[in-house]
Every structure is written in C-alpha cells, then in structure tokens.
Design an enzyme around this catalytic site. Structure first.
Site, PDB file in Angstrom:
ATOM      1  N   GLU A  45       0.829  -1.207   0.000  1.00 63.62           N
ATOM      2  CA  GLU A  45       0.000   0.000   0.000  1.00 63.62           C
ATOM      3  C   GLU A  45       0.865   1.260   0.000  1.00 63.62           C
ATOM      4  O   GLU A  45       1.849   1.348   0.733  1.00 63.62           O
ATOM      5  CB  GLU A  45      -0.914  -0.028   1.226  1.00 63.62           C
ATOM      6  N   LYS A 114      -9.258   3.531  -2.685  1.00 63.48           N
ATOM      7  CA  LYS A 114      -9.645   2.726  -1.521  1.00 63.48           C
ATOM      8  C   LYS A 114     -11.048   3.124  -1.062  1.00 63.48           C
ATOM      9  O   LYS A 114     -11.382   4.317  -1.005  1.00 63.48           O
ATOM     10  CB  LYS A 114      -8.634   2.932  -0.396  1.00 63.48           C
ATOM     11  N   CYS A 175      -6.035  -3.472   1.680  1.00 61.73           N
ATOM     12  CA  CYS A 175      -5.754  -3.592   3.111  1.00 61.73           C
ATOM     13  C   CYS A 175      -7.006  -3.721   3.973  1.00 61.73           C
ATOM     14  O   CYS A 175      -7.554  -4.795   4.128  1.00 61.73           O
ATOM     15  CB  CYS A 175      -4.903  -2.420   3.584  1.00 61.73           C
ATOM     16  N   SER A 365      20.710  -1.927  34.042  1.00 62.09           N
ATOM     17  CA  SER A 365      20.495  -1.872  35.489  1.00 62.09           C
ATOM     18  C   SER A 365      20.729  -3.195  36.200  1.00 62.09           C
ATOM     19  O   SER A 365      20.840  -3.227  37.419  1.00 62.09           O
ATOM     20  CB  SER A 365      19.062  -1.417  35.768  1.00 62.09           C
TER      21      SER A 365
END
Length: 725
Positions: A45, A114, A175, A365
């Site tokens: 896309e 789209k 999509c 850490s």
C-alpha cells in the site's frame, strides 16, 4: 486442463518520503518478478511515497512527487511486458484518495481508490484520505501532463472496477477492505473475478499474524479464487514495524509465503497456479445461483493474456510448482518469544541505519527490562551477521557506515559479539543502594553479548544535588522510615522519599545522554549513539516510572511489550542464544534500587505498584481492547476472578488501578517512542488517545462499584469451604 499463470507479490522496505529509494525498490521487485516468470506483480500500500507519510499526505508535493515516480516506472524497461499494481495517493476532482494504479506497457489501465479506510488504533487514514463512495462506478480521471507525455493518454478510468484480460479477470482489494464485514472480494468473486490483489500497510503486533492469515484463507475458502497479499516491511519512520509476510492463497490454502521479519529491502514471492482450479472450485449450485443474481462490475478490458496460452510446463524461474501440482504450504508462524526476538530487532536496525547514528547506548540496570533491551540489540546483531554472511550488500554497506568505515572498506560482520562491541554500549550507573548482584549481572551480560560496558558509581553526583538543595533551602530531605534501623538516613515524608528516588533516576538520564554523545569519541571514533529506553508496557500503563528519568530515551524496543511476555522471551533467549546468565535475571526480584536496603526492607516493584504485572496485563487489555471503564471492568473481573477473590477485593483492585492510571496518565505524553507490539499499549502520542488530566476520584463510577460489590455473593468463600457428604 493446464491454464497456468505465474503471479508475484512482494514485501518492500519503503521509507516515508524516500522517493528515490522507494522507486529503486519498486523497480527491483518488478525485475525479480519478471525473472521468475510472473505476468502480474502486486506491491504494498502507498509504496511510492511510503505508507507512513501521515500529514505529509496533505501536501501537494507528496502527490506531485508520486506522479513523478510513476512516470519513471511507466517509462522504464523493467515495467514492460508485465501488469503492475502500484500504490500512491491521487487527487481526483480536488479530493485526495489512497489508490492503486494498474499499469501495463507504458499505459495507465485503471486507478482504483480505496473504499474503506483504516481509522482506528494506529491508523488515521480519514485524516488524509476520502473513501471512494461510489461502488461499481467509474469516472474519467484527467492525467497530469507529466504522465500524458509518457503514456500519450489524456484520461483514464477512475473508480470501483475490475480488469478483464484475455484469459481471466482480476480485481483490487486494499488492506482494510479485507478486514471489513462486507469485503469487496465477495461481490467481485460472484461477478467472476478470479484473482484478487491486496496491497497492505499492516503492522506487527504479537500474535497478530494468525488473524491476518485466517482472513486471507477465508477470503477464498467459500468463494474460490486466487488471493495475492502484498505488505510493507520494515520501519517506515515511526513506531510501527510492518512485518511483510507477503503470500498467495488459492481456494483457501496458502501456496506461497514470504518471511515475516527480514533485513532484505525487497522480497518477491511467486507462485504458478492453474486458473482452472478456481473454476472447478466454483462449480457449486448455490454459489452459481448467487452469482447469477449480482449486479456487474464495470470491466476494463486489457488486451493481454496473463498465461502463456498453452500448457508449457513450469515457467523458468517458478518457485512454487504449477498446475494441479501446486501444493499447500505449511504456514509458518513465529512464537511470541520469536516475534520479540525478531520484530524489535529488525525495527532497531532500520532505525539505526536510517538515522545516521553510530550505535546504541542503554543504561543496564541488572533488571529484566534493560536485560531484554540488550538481548534484543544482540538479536539485531545476529540478524545483521546472518544477512551479511548471505551476501546482502545493503546490510554490509550499512554496517560499514555505522561502524565509521570508509565505503571501500572490506569489513564484513561475521561475529555477533564482535559487531555488538562496535555498535552497542552499556553502562551500570550504581549508587550506594545498588546491590552487588545487579551490578554483577549487568557486567556479565554485557561481556557475553560483547557490548562495550562501563561500570560506575554516581553517588558523588547525587550527593552534589542533595547538597545544593540543602544549601538553598536549609532543609535536608530524608528517605521514609521503611524498616530503617537506628542512625540510618530515614524518617522522611512520602514527598521526600519520592524526590530522593527521582534525583537518581533523572540523573541517570542526563548521564546516559552524555555518554551516548561522547563514547564514540572516547573510543577514537566519530558520531553519536542513540539512547534506548527500557520501560515495558505494563509499567507505562501504571505510570510506574519517573518522568524524564532513564526511561526517557530516543527509542524504546520493549515499550509495547508486557512484563509477562518479556519474561518468556528471556527464558527463550537463555536457550536459543546459549546465555545461562539470563536465568539469574528471571529469578531476581524486580526492584528499582532507589531506596536504602535494610535488614527488614528491600524495595520491590510489585509492592511499590500495589499490583502484580500479570494483573496489570489484564487491566490493560480490558481498558483498551475491550473498552472497559471502571464499572464494566469490575463486572467482568467478578466473573473471571470471583473464584479466588471476593467482590470487595476485586472492587478494591479495580479502583486502585484506575486511580493510579488517572494520576499518572500525564506521563504517557512523554513516553519514549516505542516499538508497537501490544494491543493495549497506553502510548498517548499515536495509539491511545485519552485525556491526561482526570478526576482520579471517579466518584460516580466507584460508588456504583461499591454498591454492587456489597450485595454480590462471595464465591471465593464458597469454594474454600470443604465439601461434605
């Protein structure tokens, strides 16, 4: 029968607004597709500008440069003799659409906009684009002059149409349209469309691939047909990692699948299929009756055949077999632990190579979060070495630049620990409250992965700040009396206690950036390092971190991953990466080590938070994914936790969570940009759009919870009672 067609889909590592790089990757994918015998190529896309342009889509420049790139593609030799489905924004009648442009032999065949936009979670497509609101309708689109000069066309069809070739018919699905209940492929398939293309910009989340593949398989299980799925791959310039996994399905079965995580910028997946298999699968009476009654799509006729026209065996370069011999592939899924090892690692590599930095720096850490961050960086180094060993020229070139080498260098990364030592820097910033265990774990982990490690004490810096405060105010803040013995620095208020902890945390951030800027210089190199954060998604949700402390960084690879999943990842890495030291991180009690350790008190994260990490994961999913406020969360947990907690205990936990979340919500506005991996991420900047100033008393909501909990039966007590005859 033997009506064979070779089809290609691809995953491209496109970068927002990188028009030159995006063009090169598109042309390379077309070249590879043709070399494998494909007659139709589908890309991801918005592949020309990159999917992640965000508000840049509103700029006329983005549309203009997209047309300029398309003109280059139309005029190229690469795009001859193959039908290409290419993505870009198009302005039609002064409206910006997210489009697929179908081209063949220097001509634009169709522009398909789209119809259904992704507009939730990480996606805001309606902010930039308008959906095409005219189903099965086409209009004339007048091409810009730069395209007219190449194609000789003045206008082309624009809208919801399908394309008929001499031997088949194919249609576009974009999509989100796959994820909607009334997906276009249904009516297209009933109208005789046999091949569906889907071009996506779909991001990675843990365990999400199953959903995507299920939808792709389902699209042609009842309908019959061939489904080509293309996807963006890589970091497009933001928090998301698009995880590729291009694939081809035939009649509900996956016949070709690309990689989900890869350092390759271009990956092409092809399959040679028999279109007659689709026709045979559709020879069902009930389907035929439905198909006979649908209204037709506009069909754009294309005078080309996608198949060779005769049964000619396996086309040269085909990688998946052909005809009735196309076999279902076993779909590859990564475990969540593998996804954590691969997804954030690929994202970090993209971010590093594109940022121009010379490596990463992390305050190590000795706890599991910074440990996970370090192991993910080591996983990145492993992937780089694998790709370099396989001859990936782009990875080798990027590695040389990051390491500060000349372009003509012959260096090739061949050992993960050696490469890690060049680009990864860690530092244990201890105080008098740090234990020898955490210091030792940090040092040993850094040694095993090869990181350039510094071990320091910062007490003098902390003391300097406390002394300054005392000199200005004539008051000396003390830690709270939490089990302190006689003569110990304790007895202070809550405010004093928090301030003294925050001094240490914030100074670590200042030191981290100083070291990140100067360590390459110390080692005789140039450039600077990116600082990595290591706050997990649960701590962010609870607000269990200091604003602008060492969790504030440039990027955070674990900021969207739960503590529960991180523990599983470390257990996986212990075996996969052969690192026995990781077991000690798993068994250690999580602690910030910001308060004095006494005979009767050792600081514990879960005690400080007032809830466990597992509980936080549950609260997070209910709040975000299932959209629960305080009361609905309480009612759900009464059913889920009622067998071992009383209604009042559940009510207290829910109220405490929402109170703390509301009080600390403002911290979400300052979260380090994090790799998005979890559907309940509290990231305020993109994903979780909520206020950051709340009335944390929730008086109305909490009263309703109290009223209901007071009358509910206590099932936990009933279950505790011994059974009698």
């Amino acid at each position: 029968m033997g009506h064979l067609i070779t089809l290609a889909t691809c995953s491209l590592n496109q970068w927002a607004l990188d028009f030159q790089g995006n063009l090169e990757r598109i042309l390379q994918s077309i070249t590879v597709a043709k070399s494998q015998g494909a007659s139709l190529r589908v890309g991801p896309e918005l592949e020309i500008p990159g999917y992640g342009c965000l508000d840049h889509f509103l700029e006329g420049d983005t549309v203009l440069h997209s047309w300029e790139v398309l003109a280059k593609i139309l005029a190229s030799d690469e795009a001859r003799d193959i039908v290409c489905d290419i993505g870009m924004p198009v302005m039609h009648k002064n409206v910006i659409y997210n489009c697929r442009v179908i081209i063949f032999d220097g001509k634009v065949v169709l522009i398909r906009p789209k119809m259904w936009m992704a507009n939730s979670g990480n996606y805001r497509e309606l902010r930039y684009f308008i959906p095409w609101m005219k189903p099965k309708t086409v209009e004339d689109h007048y091409l810009p002059r730069i395209i007219q000069s190449v194609t000789g066309q003045v206008k082309v069809p624009f809208g919801d149409a399908v394309i008929s070739t001499l031997d088949t018919c194919f249609g576009v699905e974009l999509c989100e349209e796959l994820f909607t209940p009334a997906s276009p492929h249904i009516l297209m398939g009933l109208d005789g469309v046999e091949i569906f293309t889907n071009s996506s910009g779909s991001h990675h989340e843990l365990r999400k691939l199953h959903t995507r593949i299920d939808l792709i398989k389902e699209a042609t299980t009842k309908l019959g047909g061939i489904y080509l799925y293309a996807n963006q791959q890589g970091c497009d310039g933001d928090r998301l990692y698009y995880d590729g996994c291009a694939m081809i399905a035939v009649n509900g079965e996956i016949v070709a699948q690309g990689s989900q995580f890869s350092l390759n910028d271009v990956e092409v997946v092809t399959a040679t299929v028999d279109i007659e298999d689709v026709r045979a699968a559709r020879a069902v009476s009930s389907r035929g009756m439905q198909a006979a009654g649908v209204s037709p799509y506009p069909r754009i006729e294309l005078n080309v055949s996608l198949s060779p026209g005769k049964f000619s065996g396996v086309p040269e370069g085909s990688i998946e077999g052909f005809g009735h011999w196309v076999r279902t592939k076993e779909v590859r899924y990564h475990s969540p632990e593998e996804e954590i090892a691969l997804g954030p690692a690929c994202w970090l590599w993209d971010y590093l190579r594109r940022s121009g930095a010379n490596g990463y720096f992390v305050p190590l850490s000795g706890g599991i979060d910074s440990c996970a961050t370090a192991v993910i960086v080591f996983s990145m180094c492993r992937l780089v070495v694998e790709a370099a060993t396989a001859g990936n020229k782009q990875v080798i070139s990027d590695a040389r630049r990051i390491c500060g080498m000349a372009p003509d260098s012959t260096y090739i990364p061949n050992d993960p620990t050696e490469f890690c030592n060049r680009i990864f820097h860690t530092c244990f910033m201890g105080t008098e409250y740090s234990s020898s265990d955490t210091r030792g774990r940090a040092k040993e982990l850094a040694h095993i992965i090869g990181a350039y490690h510094i071990d320091l004490n910062m007490d003098t810096v902390v003391t300097a700040v406390r002394t300054l405060f005392a000199a200005v105010t004539n008051r000396v803040p003390r830690f709270a009396n939490r089990g302190a013995g006689p003569g110990e620095d304790a007895g202070g208020t809550w405010a004093e206690n928090q301030a003294l902890q925050n001094i240490q945390a914030r100074l670590r951030m200042v030191l981290a950036y100083m070291f990140a800027q100067l360590l390459p210089w110390v080692r005789g190199g140039q450039g600077g390092l990116l600082v990595l954060g290591s706050a997990n998604v649960d701590e962010s949700l609870r607000g269990y971190f200091t604003k602008y402390d060492c969790s504030s960084a440039d990027v955070n690879p674990i900021g969207g991953i739960s503590k529960t999943d991180l523990k599983k990842f470390i257990a996986y890495a212990e075996t996969k990466f052969k690192m026995p030291i990781l077991h000690s991180f798993l068994t250690a009690v999580p602690t910030a080590e910001l308060e004095p350790i006494t005979k009767s008190y050792v600081q514990s994260d879960e005690v400080d938070m007032g809830m466990t990490y597992d509980e936080l994961s549950v609260f997070g999913r209910l709040r975000k994914v299932e959209k629960c406020g305080p009361y609905s969360m309480f009612t759900k947990l009464v059913h889920e936790w009622g067998e071992f907690l009383s209604p009042k205990q559940i009510a207290d936990k829910v109220k405490f969570f929402f109170t703390q979340h509301a009080r600390n919500r403002h911290k979400m506005t300052t979260l380090t940009p994090s790799y998005h991996a979890e559907s309940y991420s509290p990231d305020d900047n993109r994903f979780d759009l909520r206020p950051f100033l709340y009335n944390s008393l929730f008086s109305w909501q909490f009263k309703k919870i109290d009223d209901v909990s007071a009358v509910l039966p206590d099932r936990s007590e009933t279950l505790k009672k011994p059974k009698t005859d």
